[in-house]
Design a protein around this motif. Structure first.
Motif, PDB file in Angstrom:
ATOM      1  N   UNK A  42      -9.479  60.602  70.283  1.00 47.48           N
ATOM      2  CA  UNK A  42      -9.710  61.469  69.118  1.00 47.48           C
ATOM      3  C   UNK A  42     -11.214  61.687  68.922  1.00 47.48           C
ATOM      4  N   UNK A  43     -11.996  60.604  69.065  1.00 47.40           N
ATOM      5  CA  UNK A  43     -13.445  60.736  68.908  1.00 47.40           C
ATOM      6  C   UNK A  43     -14.025  61.631  70.006  1.00 47.40           C
ATOM      7  N   UNK A  44     -13.533  61.481  71.242  1.00 51.42           N
ATOM      8  CA  UNK A  44     -14.030  62.313  72.341  1.00 51.42           C
ATOM      9  C   UNK A  44     -13.666  63.780  72.118  1.00 51.42           C
ATOM     10  N   UNK A  45     -12.465  64.025  71.590  1.00 46.47           N
ATOM     11  CA  UNK A  45     -12.032  65.400  71.323  1.00 46.47           C
ATOM     12  C   UNK A  45     -12.905  66.037  70.231  1.00 46.47           C
ATOM     13  N   UNK A  46     -13.238  65.258  69.208  1.00 41.57           N
ATOM     14  CA  UNK A  46     -14.109  65.778  68.147  1.00 41.57           C
ATOM     15  C   UNK A  46     -15.514  66.075  68.676  1.00 41.57           C
ATOM     16  N   UNK A  47     -16.039  65.191  69.538  1.00 42.38           N
ATOM     17  CA  UNK A  47     -17.359  65.448  70.134  1.00 42.38           C
ATOM     18  C   UNK A  47     -17.327  66.689  71.014  1.00 42.38           C
ATOM     19  N   UNK A  48     -16.240  66.820  71.789  1.00 40.50           N
ATOM     20  CA  UNK A  48     -16.103  67.996  72.658  1.00 40.50           C
ATOM     21  C   UNK A  48     -16.034  69.273  71.823  1.00 40.50           C
ATOM     22  N   UNK A  49     -15.287  69.238  70.730  1.00 37.50           N
ATOM     23  CA  UNK A  49     -15.181  70.424  69.867  1.00 37.50           C
ATOM     24  C   UNK A  49     -16.539  70.761  69.262  1.00 37.50           C
ATOM     25  N   UNK A  50     -17.313  69.752  68.880  1.00 39.24           N
ATOM     26  CA  UNK A  50     -18.647  69.992  68.309  1.00 39.24           C
ATOM     27  C   UNK A  50     -19.592  70.578  69.353  1.00 39.24           C
ATOM     28  N   UNK A  51     -19.542  70.048  70.563  1.00 36.78           N
ATOM     29  CA  UNK A  51     -20.453  70.512  71.611  1.00 36.78           C
ATOM     30  C   UNK A  51     -20.097  71.928  72.068  1.00 36.78           C
ATOM     31  N   UNK A  52     -18.795  72.236  72.207  1.00 37.47           N
ATOM     32  CA  UNK A  52     -18.353  73.499  72.791  1.00 37.47           C
ATOM     33  C   UNK A  52     -17.967  74.538  71.722  1.00 37.47           C
ATOM     34  N   UNK A  53     -18.427  74.375  70.486  1.00 32.30           N
ATOM     35  CA  UNK A  53     -18.013  75.290  69.418  1.00 32.30           C
ATOM     36  C   UNK A  53     -18.482  76.727  69.636  1.00 32.30           C
ATOM     37  N   UNK A  54     -19.556  76.937  70.402  1.00 34.03           N
ATOM     38  CA  UNK A  54     -20.071  78.286  70.627  1.00 34.03           C
ATOM     39  C   UNK A  54     -19.449  78.974  71.846  1.00 34.03           C
ATOM     40  N   UNK A  55     -18.644  78.268  72.605  1.00 31.73           N
ATOM     41  CA  UNK A  55     -18.023  78.849  73.801  1.00 31.73           C
ATOM     42  C   UNK A  55     -16.715  79.522  73.385  1.00 31.73           C
ATOM     43  N   UNK A  56     -16.570  80.795  73.783  1.00 32.67           N
ATOM     44  CA  UNK A  56     -15.387  81.580  73.423  1.00 32.67           C
ATOM     45  C   UNK A  56     -14.175  81.091  74.221  1.00 32.67           C
ATOM     46  N   UNK A  57     -13.028  81.017  73.592  1.00 30.92           N
ATOM     47  CA  UNK A  57     -11.746  80.615  74.183  1.00 30.92           C
ATOM     48  C   UNK A  57     -11.729  79.188  74.712  1.00 30.92           C
ATOM     49  N   UNK A  58     -12.563  78.359  74.211  1.00 29.75           N
ATOM     50  CA  UNK A  58     -12.539  76.951  74.649  1.00 29.75           C
ATOM     51  C   UNK A  58     -11.658  76.162  73.701  1.00 29.75           C
ATOM     52  N   UNK A  59     -10.713  75.398  74.263  1.00 30.46           N
ATOM     53  CA  UNK A  59      -9.826  74.583  73.449  1.00 30.46           C
ATOM     54  C   UNK A  59     -10.171  73.119  73.713  1.00 30.46           C
ATOM     55  N   UNK A  60     -10.637  72.461  72.686  1.00 29.63           N
ATOM     56  CA  UNK A  60     -11.037  71.056  72.826  1.00 29.63           C
ATOM     57  C   UNK A  60      -9.807  70.179  73.068  1.00 29.63           C
ATOM     58  N   UNK A  61      -9.935  69.277  74.015  1.00 34.59           N
ATOM     59  CA  UNK A  61      -8.854  68.338  74.306  1.00 34.59           C
ATOM     60  C   UNK A  61      -7.820  68.857  75.276  1.00 34.59           C
ATOM     61  N   UNK A  62      -7.976  70.071  75.742  1.00 37.38           N
ATOM     62  CA  UNK A  62      -7.003  70.618  76.676  1.00 37.38           C
ATOM     63  C   UNK A  62      -7.189  69.972  78.039  1.00 37.38           C
ATOM     64  N   UNK A  63      -6.096  69.745  78.710  1.00 36.77           N
ATOM     65  CA  UNK A  63      -6.146  69.059  79.995  1.00 36.77           C
ATOM     66  C   UNK A  63      -6.814  69.940  81.051  1.00 36.77           C
ATOM     67  N   UNK A  64      -7.560  69.329  81.936  1.00 37.61           N
ATOM     68  CA  UNK A  64      -8.207  70.072  83.010  1.00 37.61           C
ATOM     69  C   UNK A  64      -7.288  70.181  84.223  1.00 37.61           C
TER      70      UNK A  64
END
Length: 124
Positions: free
Chosen positions: A87-109
């Motif tokens: 959950x903490x990693x997903x929140x950090x990812x969402x904060x870092x990638x907030x300016x990228x269009x169509x990016x979904x935080x926590x989505x599997x690669x």
């Protein structure tokens, strides 16, 4: 004139007895007492060793069962920690990638619907 040889003979009544034995007083316990004592001590030692082995085996069994009963608790703790970290990693990812269009935080690669846990620990 030749003298006939004279043979030596024992004196009248015979020679006295030759003392070849040592007549010492008996000191210490007899062989039977020593053998009985050693047998008793060995039997006691083997008995005590057997009792110690039984106690050691019981303690080992208790340790194994305590570990068996602790496994679910430890697994639950590990699962809670993993969830908190994800959950903490997903929140950090969402904060870092907030300016990228169509990016979904926590989505599997991965291109799969199956859950694949992370193979490394993210340290905050």
């Amino acid at each position: 004139m030749s003298v006939p040889p004279q043979q030596e003979l024992p004196r009248p009544g015979g020679f006295p007895e030759i003392r070849y034995k040592r007549y010492l007083p008996k000191v210490g316990p007899s062989g039977l007492v020593l053998f009985s004592g050693i047998t008793l001590m060995c039997s006691l030692g083997l008995y005590r060793t057997g009792q110690g082995n039984l106690e050691r085996r019981e303690l080992e069994r208790e340790k194994v069962w305590s570990r068996i009963h602790l496994i679910p608790l430890l697994q639950a703790e590990a699962d809670r920690d993993t969830y908190r970290r994800e959950v903490a990693a997903k929140e950090r990812e969402a904060e870092i990638m907030k300016d990228v269009k169509d990016w979904k935080a926590g989505e599997s690669v991965y291109n799969s619907k199956r859950y694949t846990p992370k193979t490394y620990v993210v340290v905050p």
